[in-house]
Design a protein around this motif. Structure first.
Motif, PDB file in Angstrom:
ATOM      1  N   GLU A   1       0.874  -1.179   0.000  1.00 49.13           N
ATOM      2  CA  GLU A   1       0.000   0.000   0.000  1.00 49.13           C
ATOM      3  C   GLU A   1       0.911   1.229   0.000  1.00 49.13           C
ATOM      4  N   LEU A   2       1.212   1.708  -1.191  1.00 54.68           N
ATOM      5  CA  LEU A   2       2.187   2.780  -1.375  1.00 54.68           C
ATOM      6  C   LEU A   2       1.473   4.028  -1.893  1.00 54.68           C
ATOM      7  N   SER A   3       1.618   5.128  -1.176  1.00 60.68           N
ATOM      8  CA  SER A   3       0.910   6.368  -1.510  1.00 60.68           C
ATOM      9  C   SER A   3       1.897   7.433  -1.963  1.00 60.68           C
ATOM     10  N   LEU A   4       1.491   8.212  -2.956  1.00 54.94           N
ATOM     11  CA  LEU A   4       2.267   9.369  -3.408  1.00 54.94           C
ATOM     12  C   LEU A   4       1.750  10.594  -2.670  1.00 54.94           C
ATOM     13  N   VAL A   5       2.631  11.212  -1.868  1.00 50.67           N
ATOM     14  CA  VAL A   5       2.249  12.342  -1.016  1.00 50.67           C
ATOM     15  C   VAL A   5       3.177  13.515  -1.307  1.00 50.67           C
ATOM     16  N   PRO A   6       2.656  14.705  -1.609  1.00 58.10           N
ATOM     17  CA  PRO A   6       3.526  15.860  -1.864  1.00 58.10           C
ATOM     18  C   PRO A   6       4.441  16.137  -0.674  1.00 58.10           C
ATOM     19  N   PHE A   7       5.685  16.498  -0.991  1.00 53.72           N
ATOM     20  CA  PHE A   7       6.673  16.734   0.067  1.00 53.72           C
ATOM     21  C   PHE A   7       7.711  17.712  -0.447  1.00 53.72           C
ATOM     22  N   ASP A   8       8.010  18.726   0.351  1.00 49.38           N
ATOM     23  CA  ASP A   8       9.029  19.714   0.002  1.00 49.38           C
ATOM     24  C   ASP A   8      10.354  19.256   0.615  1.00 49.38           C
ATOM     25  N   TRP A   9      11.201  18.640  -0.200  1.00 40.51           N
ATOM     26  CA  TRP A   9      12.444  18.048   0.291  1.00 40.51           C
ATOM     27  C   TRP A   9      13.461  19.158   0.552  1.00 40.51           C
ATOM     28  N   ARG A  10      13.732  19.421   1.813  1.00 44.60           N
ATOM     29  CA  ARG A  10      14.616  20.531   2.187  1.00 44.60           C
ATOM     30  C   ARG A  10      16.024  20.349   1.630  1.00 44.60           C
ATOM     31  N   PHE A  11      16.500  19.128   1.607  1.00 44.98           N
ATOM     32  CA  PHE A  11      17.824  18.861   1.059  1.00 44.98           C
ATOM     33  C   PHE A  11      17.934  19.378  -0.374  1.00 44.98           C
ATOM     34  N   ALA A  12      16.920  19.088  -1.204  1.00 45.54           N
ATOM     35  CA  ALA A  12      16.945  19.491  -2.608  1.00 45.54           C
ATOM     36  C   ALA A  12      16.828  20.998  -2.771  1.00 45.54           C
ATOM     37  N   VAL A  13      16.120  21.646  -1.854  1.00 48.10           N
ATOM     38  CA  VAL A  13      15.930  23.095  -1.945  1.00 48.10           C
ATOM     39  C   VAL A  13      17.164  23.836  -1.434  1.00 48.10           C
ATOM     40  N   GLU A  14      17.636  23.453  -0.268  1.00 47.46           N
ATOM     41  CA  GLU A  14      18.704  24.204   0.389  1.00 47.46           C
ATOM     42  C   GLU A  14      20.060  24.011  -0.284  1.00 47.46           C
ATOM     43  N   ARG A  15      20.262  22.901  -0.980  1.00 47.49           N
ATOM     44  CA  ARG A  15      21.563  22.638  -1.608  1.00 47.49           C
ATOM     45  C   ARG A  15      21.470  22.626  -3.131  1.00 47.49           C
TER      46      ARG A  15
ATOM     47  N   PHE B   1      16.114  13.774 -10.440  1.00 45.89           N
ATOM     48  CA  PHE B   1      17.170  12.770 -10.408  1.00 45.89           C
ATOM     49  C   PHE B   1      18.496  13.362  -9.931  1.00 45.89           C
ATOM     50  N   ALA B   2      18.743  14.620 -10.251  1.00 42.97           N
ATOM     51  CA  ALA B   2      19.982  15.267  -9.815  1.00 42.97           C
ATOM     52  C   ALA B   2      20.074  15.289  -8.295  1.00 42.97           C
ATOM     53  N   SER B   3      18.966  15.603  -7.630  1.00 42.71           N
ATOM     54  CA  SER B   3      18.968  15.627  -6.167  1.00 42.71           C
ATOM     55  C   SER B   3      19.167  14.223  -5.605  1.00 42.71           C
ATOM     56  N   PHE B   4      18.529  13.246  -6.231  1.00 41.65           N
ATOM     57  CA  PHE B   4      18.703  11.858  -5.799  1.00 41.65           C
ATOM     58  C   PHE B   4      20.165  11.420  -5.904  1.00 41.65           C
ATOM     59  N   MET B   5      20.818  11.748  -7.033  1.00 37.75           N
ATOM     60  CA  MET B   5      22.201  11.342  -7.225  1.00 37.75           C
ATOM     61  C   MET B   5      23.135  12.049  -6.246  1.00 37.75           C
ATOM     62  N   ALA B   6      22.886  13.327  -5.986  1.00 39.65           N
ATOM     63  CA  ALA B   6      23.710  14.045  -5.017  1.00 39.65           C
ATOM     64  C   ALA B   6      23.540  13.440  -3.630  1.00 39.65           C
ATOM     65  N   TRP B   7      22.313  13.165  -3.252  1.00 37.09           N
ATOM     66  CA  TRP B   7      22.034  12.532  -1.956  1.00 37.09           C
ATOM     67  C   TRP B   7      22.774  11.204  -1.847  1.00 37.09           C
ATOM     68  N   ARG B   8      22.749  10.414  -2.923  1.00 37.69           N
ATOM     69  CA  ARG B   8      23.448   9.135  -2.933  1.00 37.69           C
ATOM     70  C   ARG B   8      24.964   9.320  -2.862  1.00 37.69           C
ATOM     71  N   ASP B   9      25.496  10.187  -3.718  1.00 37.09           N
ATOM     72  CA  ASP B   9      26.942  10.330  -3.825  1.00 37.09           C
ATOM     73  C   ASP B   9      27.560  11.017  -2.612  1.00 37.09           C
ATOM     74  N   TRP B  10      26.769  11.798  -1.895  1.00 39.38           N
ATOM     75  CA  TRP B  10      27.285  12.509  -0.719  1.00 39.38           C
ATOM     76  C   TRP B  10      27.050  11.743   0.589  1.00 39.38           C
ATOM     77  N   GLY B  11      26.725  10.471   0.469  1.00 39.08           N
ATOM     78  CA  GLY B  11      26.629   9.641   1.664  1.00 39.08           C
ATOM     79  C   GLY B  11      25.290   9.695   2.374  1.00 39.08           C
ATOM     80  N   PHE B  12      24.203  10.032   1.653  1.00 42.96           N
ATOM     81  CA  PHE B  12      22.844   9.984   2.192  1.00 42.96           C
ATOM     82  C   PHE B  12      22.676  10.870   3.431  1.00 42.96           C
ATOM     83  N   PRO B  13      22.923  12.187   3.290  1.00 42.01           N
ATOM     84  CA  PRO B  13      22.889  13.069   4.462  1.00 42.01           C
ATOM     85  C   PRO B  13      21.521  13.201   5.113  1.00 42.01           C
TER      86      PRO B  13
END
Length: 231
Positions: free
Chosen positions: A13-27, A72-84
């Motif tokens: 039971e997987l739901s799509l919920v809007p979310f403002d990802w601070r990591f993607a915004v601030e960096r 995808f850019a934010s996902f890759m940065a999150w991955r490459d920077w050690g999942f901050p």
């Protein structure tokens, strides 16, 4: 290293919920610069949209979780920077295609992909096309990725049991796909499909029949799943 758990699952039971990802915004500026560097090394990578998971729970056989859309850019940065941001999980669905002789099809990712050289079941990061009316369809994601990467369609296998393998920051939801053909024939079919592609996602495929067919290139959660099935 602590062995990974392989947990049976009855329902998603997987739901799509809007979310403002601070990591993607601030960096944002750092992320864009990082992705530009990545694209110079891997020119086929593009900044599409993906779905990431914020939370999940397995209760009475049901996986319940919220996913949100990110670039995808934010996902890759999150991955490459050690999942901050430890509140986010990279969740995905994988199709464990098993031949009638018991062998499982494994694929090595091609050069030019974000996971080049890694070996696992056909799969992909979920994206907005997997969401309908607020629900994320991981079963459909498996069918699409299997078709795209191997050319093997849903009329050629039966969709079976689900399993969950938590391996933070990854969460693998793996479904057994029981084919009617032997594993060697499935591999031949996949190789023919790959040969016809201009930029195949897989560099090679092979059948794994037991632990002797696994090496360090096979991702840990895939190894955990296979050893669980083979025991």
């Amino acid at each position: 290293m602590t062995p990974l758990s392989v947990l049976p699952v009855d329902r998603l039971e997987l739901s799509l919920v809007p979310f403002d990802w601070r990591f993607a915004v601030e960096r944002r500026a750092e992320i864009d610069a990082h992705f530009a560097t990545l694209q110079r090394r891997l020119p086929h990578v593009w900044n599409g949209r993906v779905l990431l998971m914020r939370d999940h729970a397995l209760v009475d056989g049901t996986v319940r979780a919220h996913l949100f859309e990110a670039d995808f850019a934010s996902f890759m940065a999150w991955r490459d920077w050690g999942f901050p941001d430890t509140s986010v999980t990279n969740a995905f669905a994988m199709g464990a295609l098993r031949g009638r002789d018991g062998g499982f099809l494994l694929g090595e990712m091609s050069a030019g992909t974000a996971n080049q050289g890694k070996v696992y079941f056909p799969c992909g990061t979920p994206d907005p096309s997997d969401a309908r009316d607020g629900t994320v369809d991981f079963a459909g994601s498996i069918v699409r990725e299997m078709q795209e990467e191997t050319g093997i369609g849903p009329n050629e296998y039966e969709q079976g049991a689900w399993f969950m393998v938590p391996a933070w920051p990854r969460l693998a939801l793996i479904r057994i796909l029981q084919a009617r053909l032997p594993a060697a024939t499935l591999c031949e079919r996949a190789r023919a499909h790959m040969a016809a592609e201009d930029h195949p996602e897989l560099a090679r495929v092979y059948a794994a029949h037991g632990p002797a067919d696994l090496d360090d290139s096979v991702l840990d959660f895939v190894q955990a799943f296979l050893r669980h099935v083979w025991r």
